[in-house]
Design an enzyme around this catalytic site. Structure first.
Site, PDB file in Angstrom:
ATOM      1  N   ALA A   1     -36.013  60.371  24.282  1.00  0.00           N
ATOM      2  CA  ALA A   1     -37.454  60.061  24.255  1.00  0.00           C
ATOM      3  C   ALA A   1     -38.299  61.295  24.571  1.00  0.00           C
ATOM      4  CB  ALA A   1     -37.741  58.957  25.272  1.00  0.00           C
TER       5      ALA A   1
ATOM      6  N   ASN B   1     -34.680  55.880  20.275  1.00  0.00           N
ATOM      7  CA  ASN B   1     -33.624  55.345  21.125  1.00  0.00           C
ATOM      8  C   ASN B   1     -32.307  56.044  20.824  1.00  0.00           C
ATOM      9  OD1 ASN B   1     -33.485  53.161  23.181  1.00  0.00           O
ATOM     10  ND2 ASN B   1     -31.681  52.606  21.956  1.00  0.00           N
TER      11      ASN B   1
ATOM     12  N   CYS C   1     -42.091  37.209  55.697  1.00  0.00           N
ATOM     13  CA  CYS C   1     -43.417  36.926  55.119  1.00  0.00           C
ATOM     14  C   CYS C   1     -44.439  36.616  56.224  1.00  0.00           C
ATOM     15  CB  CYS C   1     -43.303  35.726  54.170  1.00  0.00           C
ATOM     16  SG  CYS C   1     -44.881  35.280  53.428  1.00  0.00           S
TER      17      CYS C   1
ATOM     18  N   HIS D   1     -42.580  43.609  33.991  1.00  0.00           N
ATOM     19  CA  HIS D   1     -41.570  43.126  34.943  1.00  0.00           C
ATOM     20  C   HIS D   1     -41.886  43.507  36.379  1.00  0.00           C
ATOM     21  CE1 HIS D   1     -38.577  43.096  31.319  1.00  0.00           C
ATOM     22  NE2 HIS D   1     -39.348  42.022  31.348  1.00  0.00           N
TER      23      HIS D   1
ATOM     24  N   GLU E   1     -29.308  54.882  21.037  1.00  0.00           N
ATOM     25  CA  GLU E   1     -28.323  54.020  20.339  1.00  0.00           C
ATOM     26  C   GLU E   1     -29.046  53.079  19.369  1.00  0.00           C
ATOM     27  OE1 GLU E   1     -25.187  53.269  24.021  1.00  0.00           O
ATOM     28  OE2 GLU E   1     -27.212  52.461  24.103  1.00  0.00           O
TER      29      GLU E   1
ATOM     30  N   CYS F   1     -45.477  32.642  55.539  1.00  0.00           N
ATOM     31  CA  CYS F   1     -44.579  31.481  55.733  1.00  0.00           C
ATOM     32  C   CYS F   1     -43.321  31.790  56.539  1.00  0.00           C
ATOM     33  CB  CYS F   1     -44.201  30.905  54.365  1.00  0.00           C
ATOM     34  SG  CYS F   1     -43.042  31.962  53.471  1.00  0.00           S
TER      35      CYS F   1
ATOM     36  N   VAL G   1     -39.827  49.091  36.145  1.00  0.00           N
ATOM     37  CA  VAL G   1     -40.482  48.706  37.417  1.00  0.00           C
ATOM     38  C   VAL G   1     -40.682  49.939  38.310  1.00  0.00           C
ATOM     39  CG1 VAL G   1     -39.552  46.357  37.337  1.00  0.00           C
ATOM     40  CG2 VAL G   1     -38.207  48.152  38.446  1.00  0.00           C
TER      41      VAL G   1
HETATM   42  C1  BV8 Z   1     -37.874  34.302  31.438  1.00  0.00           C
HETATM   43  C2  BV8 Z   1     -36.892  43.541  36.574  1.00  0.00           C
HETATM   44  C3  BV8 Z   1     -37.600  31.978  31.438  1.00  0.00           C
HETATM   45  C4  BV8 Z   1     -35.803  43.355  37.574  1.00  0.00           C
HETATM   46  C5  BV8 Z   1     -35.910  42.843  34.460  1.00  0.00           C
HETATM   47  C6  BV8 Z   1     -35.442  33.830  25.413  1.00  0.00           C
HETATM   48  C7  BV8 Z   1     -36.731  33.616  25.898  1.00  0.00           C
HETATM   49  C8  BV8 Z   1     -36.994  33.709  27.265  1.00  0.00           C
HETATM   50  C9  BV8 Z   1     -35.973  34.051  28.165  1.00  0.00           C
HETATM   51  C10 BV8 Z   1     -34.715  34.288  27.681  1.00  0.00           C
HETATM   52  C11 BV8 Z   1     -34.443  34.175  26.317  1.00  0.00           C
HETATM   53  N1  BV8 Z   1     -33.132  34.485  26.144  1.00  0.00           N
HETATM   54  C12 BV8 Z   1     -32.582  34.783  27.343  1.00  0.00           C
HETATM   55  C13 BV8 Z   1     -33.507  34.655  28.294  1.00  0.00           C
HETATM   56  C14 BV8 Z   1     -33.278  34.877  29.716  1.00  0.00           C
HETATM   57  C15 BV8 Z   1     -33.555  36.308  30.143  1.00  0.00           C
HETATM   58  C16 BV8 Z   1     -33.025  37.343  29.203  1.00  0.00           C
HETATM   59  O1  BV8 Z   1     -33.752  37.925  28.436  1.00  0.00           O
HETATM   60  N2  BV8 Z   1     -31.717  37.616  29.302  1.00  0.00           N
HETATM   61  C17 BV8 Z   1     -31.144  38.667  28.492  1.00  0.00           C
HETATM   62  C18 BV8 Z   1     -30.123  39.442  29.310  1.00  0.00           C
HETATM   63  C19 BV8 Z   1     -30.544  38.036  27.246  1.00  0.00           C
HETATM   64  N3  BV8 Z   1     -34.982  36.508  30.300  1.00  0.00           N
HETATM   65  C20 BV8 Z   1     -35.536  36.182  31.469  1.00  0.00           C
HETATM   66  O2  BV8 Z   1     -34.921  35.623  32.370  1.00  0.00           O
HETATM   67  C21 BV8 Z   1     -37.006  36.501  31.641  1.00  0.00           C
HETATM   68  N4  BV8 Z   1     -37.634  35.335  32.185  1.00  0.00           N
HETATM   69  O3  BV8 Z   1     -38.031  34.354  30.273  1.00  0.00           O
HETATM   70  O4  BV8 Z   1     -37.869  33.160  32.180  1.00  0.00           O
HETATM   71  C22 BV8 Z   1     -38.540  30.970  31.946  1.00  0.00           C
HETATM   72  C23 BV8 Z   1     -39.464  30.422  31.070  1.00  0.00           C
HETATM   73  C24 BV8 Z   1     -40.288  29.457  31.535  1.00  0.00           C
HETATM   74  C25 BV8 Z   1     -40.235  29.057  32.870  1.00  0.00           C
HETATM   75  C26 BV8 Z   1     -39.321  29.643  33.750  1.00  0.00           C
HETATM   76  C27 BV8 Z   1     -38.470  30.614  33.294  1.00  0.00           C
HETATM   77  C28 BV8 Z   1     -37.218  37.604  32.668  1.00  0.00           C
HETATM   78  C29 BV8 Z   1     -36.652  38.894  32.165  1.00  0.00           C
HETATM   79  C30 BV8 Z   1     -37.031  40.028  33.143  1.00  0.00           C
HETATM   80  C31 BV8 Z   1     -35.803  40.468  33.878  1.00  0.00           C
HETATM   81  N5  BV8 Z   1     -36.146  41.601  34.739  1.00  0.00           N
HETATM   82  N6  BV8 Z   1     -36.285  43.838  35.274  1.00  0.00           N
HETATM   83  C32 BV8 Z   1     -35.186  44.663  37.957  1.00  0.00           C
HETATM   84  O5  BV8 Z   1     -35.506  45.699  37.354  1.00  0.00           O
HETATM   85  O6  BV8 Z   1     -34.366  44.621  38.896  1.00  0.00           O
HETATM   86  S1  BV8 Z   1     -35.161  43.238  33.016  1.00  0.00           S
HETATM   87  C33 BV8 Z   1     -34.499  44.798  33.063  1.00  0.00           C
HETATM   88  O7  BV8 Z   1     -34.011  44.998  31.761  1.00  0.00           O
HETATM   89  C34 BV8 Z   1     -35.445  45.968  33.274  1.00  0.00           C
HETATM   90  O8  BV8 Z   1     -36.806  45.637  33.354  1.00  0.00           O
HETATM   91  C35 BV8 Z   1     -35.191  46.812  31.994  1.00  0.00           C
HETATM   92  O9  BV8 Z   1     -36.198  47.661  31.698  1.00  0.00           O
HETATM   93  C36 BV8 Z   1     -35.042  45.689  31.080  1.00  0.00           C
HETATM   94  C37 BV8 Z   1     -34.700  45.803  29.690  1.00  0.00           C
HETATM   95  O10 BV8 Z   1     -33.635  46.645  29.544  1.00  0.00           O
HETATM   96  P1  BV8 Z   1     -33.937  48.011  28.819  1.00  0.00           P
HETATM   97  O11 BV8 Z   1     -35.174  48.585  29.387  1.00  0.00           O
HETATM   98  O12 BV8 Z   1     -33.883  47.780  27.362  1.00  0.00           O
HETATM   99  O13 BV8 Z   1     -32.758  48.896  29.328  1.00  0.00           O
HETATM  100  P2  BV8 Z   1     -31.290  49.013  28.693  1.00  0.00           P
HETATM  101  O14 BV8 Z   1     -30.449  49.755  29.675  1.00  0.00           O
HETATM  102  O15 BV8 Z   1     -30.859  47.678  28.203  1.00  0.00           O
HETATM  103  O16 BV8 Z   1     -31.505  49.948  27.399  1.00  0.00           O
HETATM  104  C38 BV8 Z   1     -31.861  51.307  27.550  1.00  0.00           C
HETATM  105  C39 BV8 Z   1     -31.797  51.918  26.162  1.00  0.00           C
HETATM  106  O17 BV8 Z   1     -32.265  53.268  26.264  1.00  0.00           O
HETATM  107  C40 BV8 Z   1     -30.378  51.999  25.624  1.00  0.00           C
HETATM  108  O18 BV8 Z   1     -30.380  51.459  24.299  1.00  0.00           O
HETATM  109  C41 BV8 Z   1     -30.055  53.495  25.605  1.00  0.00           C
HETATM  110  O19 BV8 Z   1     -29.307  53.871  24.457  1.00  0.00           O
HETATM  111  C42 BV8 Z   1     -31.425  54.107  25.519  1.00  0.00           C
HETATM  112  N7  BV8 Z   1     -31.539  55.428  26.152  1.00  0.00           N
HETATM  113  C43 BV8 Z   1     -30.898  55.885  27.246  1.00  0.00           C
HETATM  114  N8  BV8 Z   1     -31.355  57.130  27.542  1.00  0.00           N
HETATM  115  C44 BV8 Z   1     -32.298  57.431  26.629  1.00  0.00           C
HETATM  116  C45 BV8 Z   1     -32.423  56.356  25.734  1.00  0.00           C
HETATM  117  N9  BV8 Z   1     -33.292  56.367  24.700  1.00  0.00           N
HETATM  118  C46 BV8 Z   1     -34.050  57.469  24.538  1.00  0.00           C
HETATM  119  N10 BV8 Z   1     -33.985  58.539  25.357  1.00  0.00           N
HETATM  120  C47 BV8 Z   1     -33.130  58.561  26.406  1.00  0.00           C
HETATM  121  N11 BV8 Z   1     -33.076  59.642  27.199  1.00  0.00           N
HETATM  122 ZN    ZN Z   2     -44.205  33.497  52.187  1.00  0.00          ZN
END
Ligand code: BV8
Ligand code: ZN
Length: 267
Positions: A258, A240, A174, A118, A242, A177, A102
């Site tokens: 990366a 990645n 807002c 996102h 890890e 509203c 984001v």
């Molecule tokens: C939704 C914005 C439902 C906010 C973010 C199945 C289907 C649908 C939904 C779900 C499902 N199972 C579970 C869910 C619920 C949930 C979900 O996924 N939960 C997870 C925790 C299991 N999903 C949701 O709620 C989504 N909504 O589906 O709604 C619905 C359906 C119908 C009607 C109503 C509702 C919404 C998900 C969006 C959440 N928002 N961000 C904010 O930023 O504050 S997610 C957040 O995590 C960020 O956007 C981030 O980018 C994202 C993903 O994480 P990663 O980017 O992968 O980051 P992470 O730290 O995990 O990994 C980094 C990697 O980089 C590591 O592996 C590391 O080793 C590596 N690394 C580090 N440094 C380097 C590197 N690699 C290379 N070079 C480097 N230098």
């Molecule tokens: Zn509003």
């Protein structure tokens, strides 16, 4: 080195290449990832802060966390990974970036075809009437959210004004509203922007190369994109630090940063 050269040649001949990125690509710009060892979530759990319930229960606390991140991002610069991807957009025929981040760093690196799954942390969204605020419009109702305001704040000023003396009456109201406006990102439990999701799945299902970069491939439904790409016949590459649940189905894995890997492929 040889296979990097071959990879670049194949990219140049290819039609569509997708770069799917997560927090890891911005780590080298100084923005902590979510789940890695220095991960942001390590101190907080997503349910604690990035959800509508958390916001309704304690909007001050949620805004303090977002302003803390916005200031880190305002002070950050795109790194060699973002810049290499933007260079690929100029070099190759048909490139798309699909990001979970984001922070807007792909745009600042010069990439044009970017899908922000996102949302964007500098925009606003009213969860009560649905009004969306552009970055400019949002900073007019919430001066704290201005990129330049945050960038210019010293640590002491930020600690004083935002972390210590922050109260509900400085939160953005807002214009439509009168409720408190939240950040323009997708929270857990919120649906992703429909157009962005449709476009992302459409292009991922019909691409020749799909790079999954700096993501733990945990968050859904974004984490389905590499699976769709593979199913559509793409050559799946993971860059990645890890191992992830994706690693075993990848055609190539680079267990390095990366910025380094993307620059090596490019040059
Ligand atoms: C939704 C914005 C439902 C906010 C973010 C199945 C289907 C649908 C939904 C779900 C499902 N199972 C579970 C869910 C619920 C949930 C979900 O996924 N939960 C997870 C925790 C299991 N999903 C949701 O709620 C989504 N909504 O589906 O709604 C619905 C359906 C119908 C009607 C109503 C509702 C919404 C998900 C969006 C959440 N928002 N961000 C904010 O930023 O504050 S997610 C957040 O995590 C960020 O956007 C981030 O980018 C994202 C993903 O994480 P990663 O980017 O992968 O980051 P992470 O730290 O995990 O990994 C980094 C990697 O980089 C590591 O592996 C590391 O080793 C590596 N690394 C580090 N440094 C380097 C590197 N690699 C290379 N070079 C480097 N230098
Ligand atoms: Zn509003």
């Amino acid at each position: 080195m040889e296979n990097l050269k071959i990879l670049k040649e194949k990219l140049i001949q290819s039609n569509r290449v997708v770069f799917f990125t997560g927090a890891g690509i911005s780590a080298e710009s100084g923005i902590p990832t979510f789940r890695g060892k220095d991960g942001l979530w390590n101190r907080y759990s997503p349910t604690e802060l990035a959800t509508l319930d958390a916001f309704i229960e304690n909007p001050v606390r949620v805004w303090q966390w977002y302003l803390f991140r916005m200031r880190l991002i305002a002070k950050a610069e795109p790194n060699s990974g973002h810049l290499a991807i933007s260079e690929f957009e100029r070099l190759l025929r048909d490139v798309w970036v699909i990001t979970q981040n984001v922070d807007g760093l792909h745009f600042r690196a010069g990439s044009k075809r970017v899908i922000e799954l996102h949302g964007n942390i500098f925009r606003g969204k009213c969860r009560f009437c649905g009004k969306e605020y552009s970055e400019k419009e949002f900073s007019s109702i919430f001066p704290f959210s201005g990129r330049e305001v945050l960038k210019g704040m010293s640590d002491d000023e930020f600690n004083e004004t935002v972390l210590k003396n922050f109260t509900k009456d400085v939160l953005p109201v807002c214009k439509v509203c009168g409720e408190i406006v939240g950040p323009g990102v997708v929270w857990f439990g919120e649906i992703l922007p429909e157009e962005a999701v449709e476009k992302a799945f459409e292009i991922s299902s019909a691409c020749e190369f799909f790079f999954s970069i700096g993501t733990s491939a945990v968050v859904q439904p974004a984490a389905l994109l590499p699976i769709y790409a593979k199913r559509g016949g793409a050559f799946l590459v993971e860059i990645n630090l890890e191992e992830t649940s994706l690693s075993s189905i990848c055609d190539a894995v680079f267990r390095d940063s990366a910025g380094k890997v993307l620059s090596l492929i490019l040059n």
